[in-house]
Motif scaffolding. Sequence first.
Motif, short mmCIF file in Angstrom:
data_model
loop_
_atom_site.label_atom_id
_atom_site.label_comp_id
_atom_site.label_asym_id
_atom_site.label_seq_id
_atom_site.Cartn_x
_atom_site.Cartn_y
_atom_site.Cartn_z
N ARG A 48 11.04 9.39 -6.23
CA ARG A 48 11.14 8.13 -5.67
C ARG A 48 9.89 7.77 -4.92
NH1 ARG A 48 16.09 6.95 -2.31
NH2 ARG A 48 15.31 4.64 -2.62
N LYS A 49 9.28 8.76 -4.21
CA LYS A 49 7.99 8.65 -3.42
C LYS A 49 6.91 8.34 -4.23
CE LYS A 49 8.37 10.67 1.18
NZ LYS A 49 7.70 11.58 2.12
N TRP A 52 7.21 4.68 -5.52
CA TRP A 52 7.69 3.65 -4.64
C TRP A 52 6.61 2.64 -4.53
CZ3 TRP A 52 12.05 2.66 -2.57
CH2 TRP A 52 12.01 1.83 -1.22
N PRO A 53 6.88 1.32 -4.42
CA PRO A 53 8.23 0.51 -4.55
C PRO A 53 8.98 0.40 -5.84
CG PRO A 53 6.66 -1.16 -4.06
CD PRO A 53 5.99 0.06 -4.39
N ALA A 54 8.38 0.81 -6.85
CA ALA A 54 9.19 0.57 -8.05
C ALA A 54 10.15 1.68 -8.25
CB ALA A 54 8.08 0.99 -9.21
N LYS A 55 10.97 1.38 -9.16
CA LYS A 55 12.12 2.36 -9.37
C LYS A 55 11.75 3.46 -10.18
CE LYS A 55 15.86 -1.48 -9.40
NZ LYS A 55 16.81 -1.98 -10.34
#
Length: 301
Positions: A48-49, A52-55
């Motif tokens: 996720r990092k 981020w901010p994409a899925k």
Amino acid sequence: MKKYNLNHLKELESESIYVIREVAAQFEKPVLLFSGGKDSIILTHLARKAFWPAKLPFPLLHIDTGHNFKETILFRDSLVKKICAQLIVGSVQESIDNGRVVEEKGYNASRNVLQTVTLLDTIEKYKFDAAIGGGRRDEEKARAKERFFSHRDEFGQWDPKNQRPELWNIFNGKKNIGEHFRVFPISNWTEMDVWQYILMENIELPSLYYTHKREVFIRDGVWLAKASFMKLKENEKYETKIVRCRTIGDITCTGLALSTANSLQEIIREIAATRTTERGGRADDMRSEAAMEDRKKEGYF
């Protein structure tokens, strides 16, 4: 936590994120192997990092033995919903029903080995060309032999004597049709690194990792949890103990540790003082001296 530990953890985080981004860049259909254990939870956090901010640009894959702790499944479903991830579940029970594998019988029966076939079938079904896993080199001697990018042949098998060199941070993801890779972004992490990172990032975990009361029985020096599908021998009986998990897997082979650690700080102190390895309570590793390596050669995680 001391400053040098924070710097060390940030370096590990950076390395892992780099590897995860390399997977997204080099492969067409990657997937993240998610067991509900702390290592796969950290992997999901790192992924996720990384984007981020994409899925997440790839789904999560859970191989469900049907013999999971209920807390693991509840946590899995909650996390998937929270981060809006795609979840794919491969069912060992379906593999049994379809005749792909034969369920073991007897007191020491486990579905842990059976999940290899389910994993390979699921990878083939969805045509995944890279499976990101949470294996670490400090866990077990067979895992210490593995590269970040671990090649699997068209049968899903691993050859420990014929691995590609990894010089500096150059990873070779070239493959032939039908082959795929297992990728281990947290290879260089230790169990202590994992727990310190969880504390630093305030990462949520299943309640199993913290002390709780549970009905258990002891077999071959290992405390195992009560479950409807577990058969007791004549000299075995259930007792209520205060325990926690250091590693989470199939109930039939996940040993529980007697522990009063109820916070991340207490767990870190406990790990620092223990002389028992993280997988020392895993019954599946005790089947033979080379149990893990044999399973990995056949396509295990």
